[in-house]
Design an enzyme around this catalytic site. Sequence first.
Site, PDB file in Angstrom:
ATOM      1  N   ASP A  66       0.854  -1.185   0.000  1.00 42.41           N
ATOM      2  CA  ASP A  66       0.000   0.000   0.000  1.00 42.41           C
ATOM      3  C   ASP A  66       0.894   1.241   0.000  1.00 42.41           C
ATOM      4  OD1 ASP A  66      -2.457   1.516   0.356  1.00 42.41           O
ATOM      5  OD2 ASP A  66      -1.742   1.900   2.379  1.00 42.41           O
ATOM      6  N   THR A  99      -3.210   5.251  -4.031  1.00 40.98           N
ATOM      7  CA  THR A  99      -2.114   5.995  -3.388  1.00 40.98           C
ATOM      8  C   THR A  99      -0.812   5.861  -4.188  1.00 40.98           C
ATOM      9  OG1 THR A  99      -1.834   4.072  -1.965  1.00 40.98           O
ATOM     10  CG2 THR A  99      -3.008   5.921  -1.048  1.00 40.98           C
ATOM     11  N   THR A 100      -0.553   4.649  -4.709  1.00 35.42           N
ATOM     12  CA  THR A 100       0.659   4.459  -5.527  1.00 35.42           C
ATOM     13  C   THR A 100       0.510   5.220  -6.844  1.00 35.42           C
ATOM     14  OG1 THR A 100       0.824   2.253  -4.565  1.00 35.42           O
ATOM     15  CG2 THR A 100       2.210   2.719  -6.459  1.00 35.42           C
ATOM     16  N   ASP A 397      -8.865  -0.336   2.164  1.00 36.68           N
ATOM     17  CA  ASP A 397      -8.889   0.281   0.829  1.00 36.68           C
ATOM     18  C   ASP A 397     -10.169  -0.101   0.087  1.00 36.68           C
ATOM     19  OD1 ASP A 397      -6.454   1.240   1.484  1.00 36.68           O
ATOM     20  OD2 ASP A 397      -5.344   0.375  -0.187  1.00 36.68           O
TER      21      ASP A 397
END
Length: 560
Positions: A66, A99-100, A397
Amino acid sequence: MQRGLPMQPTVVLLKEGTDTSQGKPQLLSNISACLAIADTLSSTLGPRGMDKLIVNERGEAQITNDGATILKLLDIVHPAARTLVDIARAQDAEVGDGTTTVVLLAAQLLKEVRGYVEEGVSPHIIIKGFRKAAQLAIDHVKDIQVTVDKSDPERFRSLLLKCASTSMSSKLIHQEKPFFSNMVVDAVLCLDQDDLDESLIGVKKIPGGGMQDSLLISGVSFKKTFTYAGAEQQPKSFRNPLILSLNVELELKAEKDNAEVRVEHVSDYQAIVDAEWEIIYRKLDAIEKTGAKVVLSKLPIGDLATQWFADRDIFCAGRVPAGDLQRVVKAVGGSIQSTCSDIRREHLGTCGRFEERQIGGERYNVFEECPIAKTCTLILRGGAEQFIEEVERSLHDAIMVVKRAVKNGEVVAGGGAAEMDISAYIRKHALTIPGKQQLVMTAFAKALEIIPRQICDNAGLDSTDILNKLRMKHANGAKYYGVDVDGPEGVRDNMEAFVWEPSLVKVNAISSATEAACLILSVDETVRNPQSEAPNPGPQAPPGTAQRALRGRGRGMPRR
């Protein structure tokens, strides 16, 4: 004869040792720092992404892929690179997923324009071009998104399952997608649909067993609290019990420190002790009269009260965590009482079944068939503790993604399809614009291709070949085509393959990445205070303190 010019005095503005770096080298250094962070995260993107094992200074290991968690654990000190940490955290808090993506996108935007910065193009021209391109991208997302009809519950549920599966496909639990997708969707749908407060989904982690032993309790469950001896004599199962939630201490307390009670006679002391017992018995009688069969309290319930409840077939639990007690009240009704007097029926809750159950090596109190259940509990099982923690992060998530899909109901195709279509649209639009802005917007369009390219690289596919196929498909109007890491072709219609994401994830990622890139491009000087490098020694002692502390120590007192 011409007089020499007077010497200019040296002006010292900053403290000695202050590090100042400015101009183009500083800007390029900031861009390099951001690219270094993106290199760390890039291998975690997509369904074939790798995991990172991060060990902190206490030797505790965490395995995760994550983006926000990795950046939080890395403890980054470079001031410009911290901007990327902030946008990853904001994306995690706002949307939960992507997020990445947001970090890779911001770094790639900077990488694409680094050549223009070196050639002397003003950062403000680049910033203006980026902002314009970002607005075009966000408008285009709204054109290609598909709104799902909420009136048909079956179709709407299948949409949510697809969104949850797509979110989990890049996580450790991707093998168990169908099992966990159902669990996540059931958890979100049992919340109050107007509020959707994800904090009311409790998550309990119990090491041992397999992932398939995880379960969803549509109600509340919490670990058995610390109890005294009489607790084993209490009944452990009820049908339709009345439940009383308290914020009251039911314990005989010893006198507080430094409390002083002066008594003349032994009988006076006995009266004080009797009064204490009288007070606790009065509280216990008041609780029994309410008819409650399950008594929970945030504060301790002592051995006397535990035995007293056991004699009357009442179950009690003290020191219940505040979050769990709050969720019990949400599920069973009633309210938390801070006094034992004047408790009426409307202050009590009820549930269809209460029992104490053994799950793995732990005992859990479980409230099921709750009448107004707007809360639920996920009980996660698994071999290693780090593994269960990663499962919890993955489910968080997925829960956030499903929550966004419930609120908005608009989805786009995942697997790089949306990025490729936006890229083709901006490239086409850039050709209508004269001047340097055209170059900047083309750079923005090229940067968006990092997402499908990285998914291909992580899956071991030929990214150049697949991106050429995707460009051709999108040029011919096949706007939902994205990367397929399993099929022989490498590309497919991801809308038909049910690789769906809420459009909000894309909108948020593009706007956050553009803002971060603009922020870093607008900085041309870093002034670093030398003190900020040294660990904080604390405030200085006033002068003369040391002498006063040593005076008279081991030398006898001075004579008057």
